[in-house]
Write a protein that holds these residues in place. Structure first.
Motif, short mmCIF file in Angstrom:
data_model
loop_
_atom_site.label_atom_id
_atom_site.label_comp_id
_atom_site.label_asym_id
_atom_site.label_seq_id
_atom_site.Cartn_x
_atom_site.Cartn_y
_atom_site.Cartn_z
N SER A 34 4.93 15.58 30.69
CA SER A 34 6.18 16.17 30.24
C SER A 34 5.95 17.59 29.73
O SER A 34 6.68 18.52 30.09
CB SER A 34 6.81 15.33 29.13
OG SER A 34 7.08 14.04 29.59
N ALA A 35 4.93 17.76 28.91
CA ALA A 35 4.61 19.09 28.38
C ALA A 35 4.21 20.04 29.49
O ALA A 35 4.61 21.21 29.50
CB ALA A 35 3.50 18.98 27.34
N LYS A 36 3.44 19.55 30.46
CA LYS A 36 2.96 20.41 31.55
C LYS A 36 4.12 20.81 32.48
O LYS A 36 4.13 21.93 32.99
CB LYS A 36 1.87 19.68 32.34
CG LYS A 36 1.19 20.50 33.38
CD LYS A 36 0.23 21.50 32.77
CE LYS A 36 -0.58 22.17 33.86
NZ LYS A 36 -1.56 23.09 33.36
N ILE A 37 5.08 19.93 32.71
CA ILE A 37 6.24 20.27 33.54
C ILE A 37 6.96 21.48 32.92
O ILE A 37 7.31 22.42 33.62
CB ILE A 37 7.22 19.08 33.67
CG1 ILE A 37 6.61 18.00 34.56
CG2 ILE A 37 8.56 19.53 34.25
CD1 ILE A 37 7.37 16.68 34.53
N VAL A 38 7.13 21.45 31.62
CA VAL A 38 7.82 22.54 30.94
C VAL A 38 6.98 23.81 30.96
O VAL A 38 7.47 24.88 31.34
CB VAL A 38 8.18 22.14 29.49
CG1 VAL A 38 8.72 23.33 28.71
CG2 VAL A 38 9.19 21.00 29.49
N SER A 39 5.71 23.71 30.59
CA SER A 39 4.88 24.92 30.50
C SER A 39 4.63 25.56 31.86
O SER A 39 4.55 26.78 31.97
CB SER A 39 3.55 24.62 29.80
OG SER A 39 2.74 23.78 30.60
N ALA A 40 4.53 24.74 32.92
CA ALA A 40 4.26 25.27 34.25
C ALA A 40 5.54 25.53 35.05
O ALA A 40 5.48 26.04 36.16
CB ALA A 40 3.39 24.28 35.03
N ARG A 41 6.69 25.16 34.47
CA ARG A 41 7.98 25.27 35.17
C ARG A 41 7.92 24.59 36.53
O ARG A 41 8.38 25.11 37.55
CB ARG A 41 8.39 26.72 35.31
CG ARG A 41 8.61 27.40 33.99
CD ARG A 41 9.01 28.82 34.15
NE ARG A 41 9.07 29.44 32.83
CZ ARG A 41 9.38 30.68 32.63
NH1 ARG A 41 9.67 31.47 33.64
NH2 ARG A 41 9.41 31.17 31.43
N ALA A 42 7.31 23.41 36.54
CA ALA A 42 7.12 22.66 37.78
C ALA A 42 8.44 22.11 38.30
O ALA A 42 9.33 21.77 37.54
CB ALA A 42 6.14 21.51 37.54
N LYS A 43 8.54 22.05 39.62
CA LYS A 43 9.72 21.49 40.28
C LYS A 43 9.42 20.15 40.94
O LYS A 43 10.32 19.49 41.44
CB LYS A 43 10.24 22.47 41.35
CG LYS A 43 10.77 23.76 40.76
CD LYS A 43 11.99 23.49 39.95
CE LYS A 43 12.57 24.79 39.41
NZ LYS A 43 13.73 24.54 38.55
#
Length: 130
Positions: A34-43
């Motif tokens: 969850s944190a990585k999705i936000v920090s990396a702006r992953a799609k």
């Protein structure tokens, strides 16, 4: 405590689960991802479970939760490499993994995410570059 690595490939995060999942590890993965999705702006999130031989109801629910959280953070989730025994177990447990897309392997999973990104009008869709 052990952690499952999360690799960034363009707009996609790749998670390869190569250890037996236990409850604490699954919860840590959900939080880290969850944190990585936000920090990396992953799609997109690609979860490779080809090394998992068994899945219990808790792990099944965690995969479902990960997909739900990812959707809320604007990222699609694709699970790849599911063994037939794992699929049968999930069905027998009554877990449909709503919102989780599946593909046979990583390559097909990446193609599925790329198609979704193109359909949404995203210009930067090549996850194989970066």
């Amino acid at each position: 405590m052990d952690r499952i690595p999360i690799l960034k490939m363009g707009q996609v995060l790749l998670v390869t689960i190569q250890v037996d999942m236990h409850d604490r590890l699954a919860i840590a993965l959900e939080e880290d991802l969850s944190a990585k999705i936000v920090s990396a702006r992953a799609k997109g999130v690609l979860i490779d479970i080809s090394a998992l031989e068994i899945v219990d109801s808790f792990i099944g629910r965690m995969l479902d939760n990960i997909a739900a959280v990812s959707r809320m953070l604007d990222a699609d989730t694709v699970v790849v490499g599911m063994r037939p025994a794992v699929a049968i177990t999930l069905v027998e447990l009554g877990l449909s993994l709503t919102g989780v897309k599946t593909a046979l392997n990583v390559e097909r999973g990446i193609d599925l995410i790329q198609r979704r990104l193109r359909e949404s009008g995203d210009d930067n869709v090549d996850v194989r570059e970066e």
